[in-house]
Design an enzyme around this catalytic site. Structure first.
Site, PDB file in Angstrom:
ATOM      1  N   CYS A 111      -5.721  -2.493   2.427  1.00 28.61           N
ATOM      2  CA  CYS A 111      -5.679  -2.514   3.832  1.00 28.61           C
ATOM      3  C   CYS A 111      -7.121  -3.015   4.483  1.00 28.61           C
ATOM      4  O   CYS A 111      -7.427  -3.866   4.004  1.00 28.61           O
ATOM      5  CB  CYS A 111      -5.234  -1.060   4.403  1.00 28.61           C
ATOM      6  SG  CYS A 111      -4.488  -1.411   6.135  1.00 28.61           S
TER       7      CYS A 111
ATOM      8  N   GLU B  96       0.809  -1.284   0.111  1.00 30.57           N
ATOM      9  CA  GLU B  96      -0.100  -0.014   0.079  1.00 30.57           C
ATOM     10  C   GLU B  96       0.929   1.601  -0.153  1.00 30.57           C
ATOM     11  O   GLU B  96       1.759   1.535   0.817  1.00 30.57           O
ATOM     12  CB  GLU B  96      -1.076   0.034   1.378  1.00 30.57           C
ATOM     13  CG  GLU B  96      -1.630   1.274   1.159  1.00 30.57           C
ATOM     14  CD  GLU B  96      -2.740   1.340   2.673  1.00 30.57           C
ATOM     15  OE1 GLU B  96      -3.665   2.366   2.555  1.00 30.57           O
ATOM     16  OE2 GLU B  96      -2.645   0.367   3.568  1.00 30.57           O
TER      17      GLU B  96
ATOM     18  N   LYS C 163      -9.106   3.361  -2.992  1.00 33.56           N
ATOM     19  CA  LYS C 163      -9.452   2.708  -1.811  1.00 33.56           C
ATOM     20  C   LYS C 163     -10.665   3.489  -1.373  1.00 33.56           C
ATOM     21  O   LYS C 163     -10.863   4.794  -1.421  1.00 33.56           O
ATOM     22  CB  LYS C 163      -8.470   3.221  -0.795  1.00 33.56           C
ATOM     23  CG  LYS C 163      -8.664   2.368   0.653  1.00 33.56           C
ATOM     24  CD  LYS C 163      -7.237   2.883   1.531  1.00 33.56           C
ATOM     25  CE  LYS C 163      -7.372   1.928   2.856  1.00 33.56           C
ATOM     26  NZ  LYS C 163      -6.087   2.462   3.792  1.00 33.56           N
TER      27      LYS C 163
END
Length: 320
Positions: free
Chosen positions: A161, A65, A127
């Site tokens: 994540c 990430e 995200k």
């Protein structure tokens, strides 16, 4: 941390084999640190790591990430409720300067790197829900930025994540037929492994989780960069992100990793036949679904905050 080019491999590879009679894809997850505040140097490092992974025969390489631009671990950007400090605003300016545009020149360079090994730019995932304080610096994706790409080596997608903990997002990706589920992360806790195993079993897919391995010295020194609340307890060699990168099969077996030892390339051969074998047991959007009882609607169009009617009129006029 900069890597000096040499004839020797940058990192030792962790390699797990599989029955050669089955169709296989060799995949690698990269466990390495960003060169913080230096995007060009980070791109150079990415190119060296990609070349090394390709040298091992990898057809898919997953980076952690925020590898390009950096994960601002420990930063609070001077934010308290009702106030933002001048120092924090300057920290954000520097962080923003390390970010890249998609599309943009850095993406073009990444695509050129992949092109050396018959790869190319497919698209982006953004995200959809940044975690906690990430929300003060990162925007949000929408339903148009959760793609699953059909490629010669399988259907590939990603969640980043803690959005991996969002059941509806996972279900949307399963419905798109994801086979190789990439999970870049910044979470090095042991409990993360349980999440990755669960997703592999739930989705009947391979899960490839890549995390950075970082020491305090991989970030700029204080006072230029400070780990809020812990800086006084850290030495240059203190581990601030312990990695834990891992590759897991659709049956829940760990094929490679988790690695907590340092920067590394972690590889495994993915037997794509395992996907059908796993879904024979459990297919969350197939024979194990009950759409007449439980269903999901995904709004997968781009969500824009401003729409100009004149632009829409011009578009409509061009089709007449």
């Amino acid at each position: 941390m900069a890597i000096v080019a040499s004839d020797a491999p940058l990192f030792a590879e962790v390699d797990m084999g599989v029955d050669s009679s089955a169709p296989v894809v060799r995949a690698t997850v990269v466990q390495a640190s960003t060169i913080f505040y230096d995007t060009p140097a980070t791109l150079d490092k990415a190119e060296r790591l990609l070349a090394e992974a390709a040298g091992y025969g990898s057809q898919l390489v997953v980076f952690p990430e925020a590898f390009i631009g950096g994960y601002p671990r420990g930063s609070n950007f001077g934010v308290t409720i009702g106030n933002r400090t001048a120092k924090g605003k300057e920290e954000f300016r520097k962080y923003h300067a390390s970010a890249i545009d998609v599309p943009g020149p850095e993406v073009e360079r990444l695509a050129a790197m992949a092109g050396k090994y018959k790869g190319h730019f497919l698209g982006k995932h953004r995200k959809i829900m940044p975690t906690a304080l990430e929300r003060i610096i990162w925007g949000f994706g929408d339903g148009s930025t959760i793609p699953v790409f059909e490629t010669p080596i399988g259907k590939i997608g990603a969640a980043i994540c803690w959005e991996n903990r969002m059941p509806l997002l996972r279900t949307a990706m399963y419905a798109k037929g994801i086979e190789i589920y990439c999970a870049p992360t910044a979470d090095s806790r042991e409990v993360w492994q349980a999440s990755m195993t669960h997703i592999a079993l739930e989705g009947g897919c391979f899960v490839l989780s890549a995390n950075q391995f970082c020491r305090r010295k991989d970030y700029p020194p204080p006072p230029e960069y400070e780990f809020s609340g812990t800086e006084q307890d850290l030495t240059p060699d203190s581990i601030v992100c312990a990695g834990g990168s891992v590759i897991i099969s659709p049956s829940g077996s760990v094929l490679a990793g988790p690695n907590y030892d340092g920067e590394a390339l972690i590889s495994a051969d993915l037997d794509l036949g395992e996907i059908a074998r796993a879904k024979f047991d459990f297919d969350v959007v197939g024979h194990y679904s009950r759409p007449e009882v439980l269903s999901l609607v995904v709004r997968d169009h781009p969500a824009t905050p401003v729409t100009f009617t004149s632009a829409s009129a011009k578009t409509e006029g061009s089709h007449k």
